[in-house]
Design a protein around this motif. Structure first.
Motif, short mmCIF file in Angstrom:
data_model
loop_
_atom_site.label_atom_id
_atom_site.label_comp_id
_atom_site.label_asym_id
_atom_site.label_seq_id
_atom_site.Cartn_x
_atom_site.Cartn_y
_atom_site.Cartn_z
N UNK A 1 0.90 -1.23 -0.03
CA UNK A 1 0.08 0.11 -0.12
C UNK A 1 0.84 1.17 0.07
N UNK A 2 2.02 1.07 0.57
CA UNK A 2 2.64 2.35 0.54
C UNK A 2 3.43 2.76 -0.85
N UNK A 3 3.41 1.88 -1.78
CA UNK A 3 4.02 2.22 -2.96
C UNK A 3 5.52 1.97 -3.26
N UNK A 4 6.00 1.15 -2.29
CA UNK A 4 7.57 1.20 -2.20
C UNK A 4 7.75 -0.35 -3.18
N UNK A 5 8.97 -0.47 -3.60
CA UNK A 5 9.37 -1.79 -4.31
C UNK A 5 10.27 -2.55 -3.72
N UNK A 6 9.98 -3.70 -3.93
CA UNK A 6 11.10 -4.76 -3.05
C UNK A 6 11.85 -5.42 -4.01
N UNK A 7 13.03 -5.61 -3.79
CA UNK A 7 13.99 -6.51 -4.80
C UNK A 7 14.55 -7.78 -3.95
N UNK A 8 14.92 -8.69 -4.55
CA UNK A 8 15.68 -9.99 -3.76
C UNK A 8 16.82 -10.11 -5.00
N UNK A 9 17.99 -9.40 -4.63
CA UNK A 9 19.13 -9.61 -5.32
C UNK A 9 19.49 -10.98 -5.45
N UNK A 10 19.66 -11.47 -6.81
CA UNK A 10 20.17 -12.87 -7.29
C UNK A 10 21.82 -13.07 -6.83
N UNK A 11 22.20 -14.28 -6.26
CA UNK A 11 23.32 -14.54 -5.97
C UNK A 11 24.03 -15.61 -6.88
N UNK A 12 25.39 -15.82 -6.83
CA UNK A 12 26.19 -16.66 -7.83
C UNK A 12 25.72 -18.23 -7.73
N UNK B 1 22.77 -19.16 -7.47
CA UNK B 1 21.33 -19.54 -7.75
C UNK B 1 20.16 -18.99 -6.43
N UNK B 2 20.74 -18.76 -5.52
CA UNK B 2 19.94 -18.36 -4.29
C UNK B 2 19.83 -16.82 -4.23
N UNK B 3 18.87 -16.15 -3.39
CA UNK B 3 18.60 -14.95 -3.45
C UNK B 3 18.80 -14.30 -2.12
N UNK B 4 19.01 -13.19 -2.05
CA UNK B 4 19.17 -12.17 -0.77
C UNK B 4 17.92 -11.99 -0.24
N UNK B 5 17.74 -11.58 0.89
CA UNK B 5 16.31 -11.14 1.68
C UNK B 5 15.82 -9.85 0.87
N UNK B 6 14.64 -10.09 0.83
CA UNK B 6 13.80 -8.63 0.16
C UNK B 6 14.38 -7.42 0.64
N UNK B 7 14.43 -6.42 0.07
CA UNK B 7 14.92 -5.40 0.40
C UNK B 7 14.28 -4.17 -0.45
#
Length: 268
Positions: free
Chosen positions: A1-12, A14-20
Motif C-alpha cells: 500500500x505504501x507504493x515501495x518496491x522490493x527486490x531480491x538480489x540474485x546470488x552466484x 542461484x539463491x537470493x538475498x532477503x527482500x529489501x
C-alpha cells in the motif's frame, strides 16, 4: 500500500538475498510522490515491470499504480534507477487504463518489432496500448483499447455455476502456452463465490440477492457520476462508506468466499 518496491538480489549460487526496498540513485526509496493527501492513489503501486523501455541497453521500471496510470523510472545500469518518475503518455495524455489498477505487461503483442503495453484492471478484462514507434525506439503509445472485454459487474459475487469468465482485479501475463508459435494471454482474477447462509432458503436467497444487487448498481452509478480527475474525496468518501455498509449487509443472507482463478486465452 505504501507504493515501495522490493527486490531480491540474485546470488552466484542461484539463491537470493532477503527482500529489501529498492532505492534510487539518491539513496531514497523509489516511489511516485503524492501531490497531496487527496491523491494518495498516485503513490499506491500495483506492479512494476523491468524492461529496456528506451532501448539504451539498461533495464528501466514501468510502473502501474492504483489510479490506473503508468510511470517510468529510467535505469542507469547495474540495477540503479533515476529516482524521478516520468509519466508515460499516450499522445499528450497520461496513459491510463479504463478503470483502476495499472498492471503493465510489456510485450510485442502485434509482432511489429516494438514493445506494446497490455494491462489488467480493477474492472476486469485485458486492455492493449499499441506502440507505433517502431523497433529500438522510445515507445509512442495509443490510448488503451479493450483486447479482452471485462465483465458487466466485475465485483459481483458468483455462484460456482456462474463462473464462466474472468471477474475483476485482473493481472496479465503473455506467453506461448501451447507452443504453436503464437502469444497467448493468461489472466488472473479475484472474485467471491457466494452461497445461501445457513437457514436461508434458495428462494429467499435469490430474492434478497437481486434486491441487494439493484441497490449496489444504483450506488455504483452515483460513485461513477462523482468521479473527477483528480478525485474529489469529499464527494467520494461518503459514497464509499455507504458502499461498505451495503457490502456488510450481505452477511445477513449470504456466505462469501474470496478466491481467484487463472484463465488462458489461446491466440487463433
Amino acid at each position: 500500500m505504501a507504493g515501495l518496491f522490493q527486490v531480491l538480489w540474485g546470488q552466484a549460487d542461484g539463491t537470493f538475498k532477503k527482500a529489501e526496498t529498492l532505492n534510487g540513485t539518491d539513496g531514497q526509496p523509489l516511489i511516485i510522490p503524492m501531490p497531496n493527501e487527496k491523491e494518495i492513489v498516485e503513490s499506491i503501486c500495483t506492479r512494476p515491470t523491468a524492461v529496456d523501455w528506451d532501448a539504451d541497453g539498461d533495464l528501466d521500471l514501468v510502473v502501474g499504480n492504483f489510479s490506473g496510470k503508468f510511470y517510468l523510472f529510467r535505469g542507469e545500469g547495474a540495477g540503479k534507477f533515476n529516482p524521478k518518475p516520468e509519466p508515460i503518455k499516450a499522445g499528450e495524455t497520461h496513459l491510463q487504463v479504463q478503470g483502476h489498477h495499472g498492471d503493465p505487461c510489456i510485450v510485442d503483442w502485434d509482432g511489429d518489432g516494438d514493445v506494446d503495453v497490455l494491462s489488467g484492471a480493477a474492472s476486469g478484462g485485458v486492455q492493449w496500448s499499441e506502440n507505433t514507434a517502431g523497433p529500438k525506439k522510445t515507445p509512442v503509445l495509443k490510448a488503451f483499447a479493450a483486447l479482452i472485454p471485462g465483465p458487466v459487474d466485475p465485483n459481483e459475487g458468483r455462484r460456482p455455476h456462474e463462473v464462466n469468465e474472468p471477474a475483476g482485479s485482473t493481472r496479465v501475463c503473455v506467453a506461448d502456452v501451447n507452443g504453436d508459435g503464437k502469444l497467448d494471454v493468461l489472466v488472473g482474477d479475484a472474485l467471491s463465490l457466494v452461497s445461501p447462509k445457513e437457514g436461508v432458503s434458495e428462494a429467499d436467497f435469490v430474492k434478497r440477492r437481486a434486491e441487494w444487487k439493484a441497490a449496489s448498481e444504483d450506488l455504483q452509478k452515483q460513485m461513477q457520476a462523482a468521479q473527477t480527475d483528480p478525485p474529489d474525496m469529499e464527494k467520494l468518501e461518503p459514497l464509499y462508506e455507504k458502499f461498505n455498509e451495503l457490502y456488510k449487509a450481505r452477511e445477513a443472507f449470504m456466505i462469501e468466499e474470496r478466491t481467484g482463478f487463472v484463465w488462458v486465452y489461446l491466440r487463433k
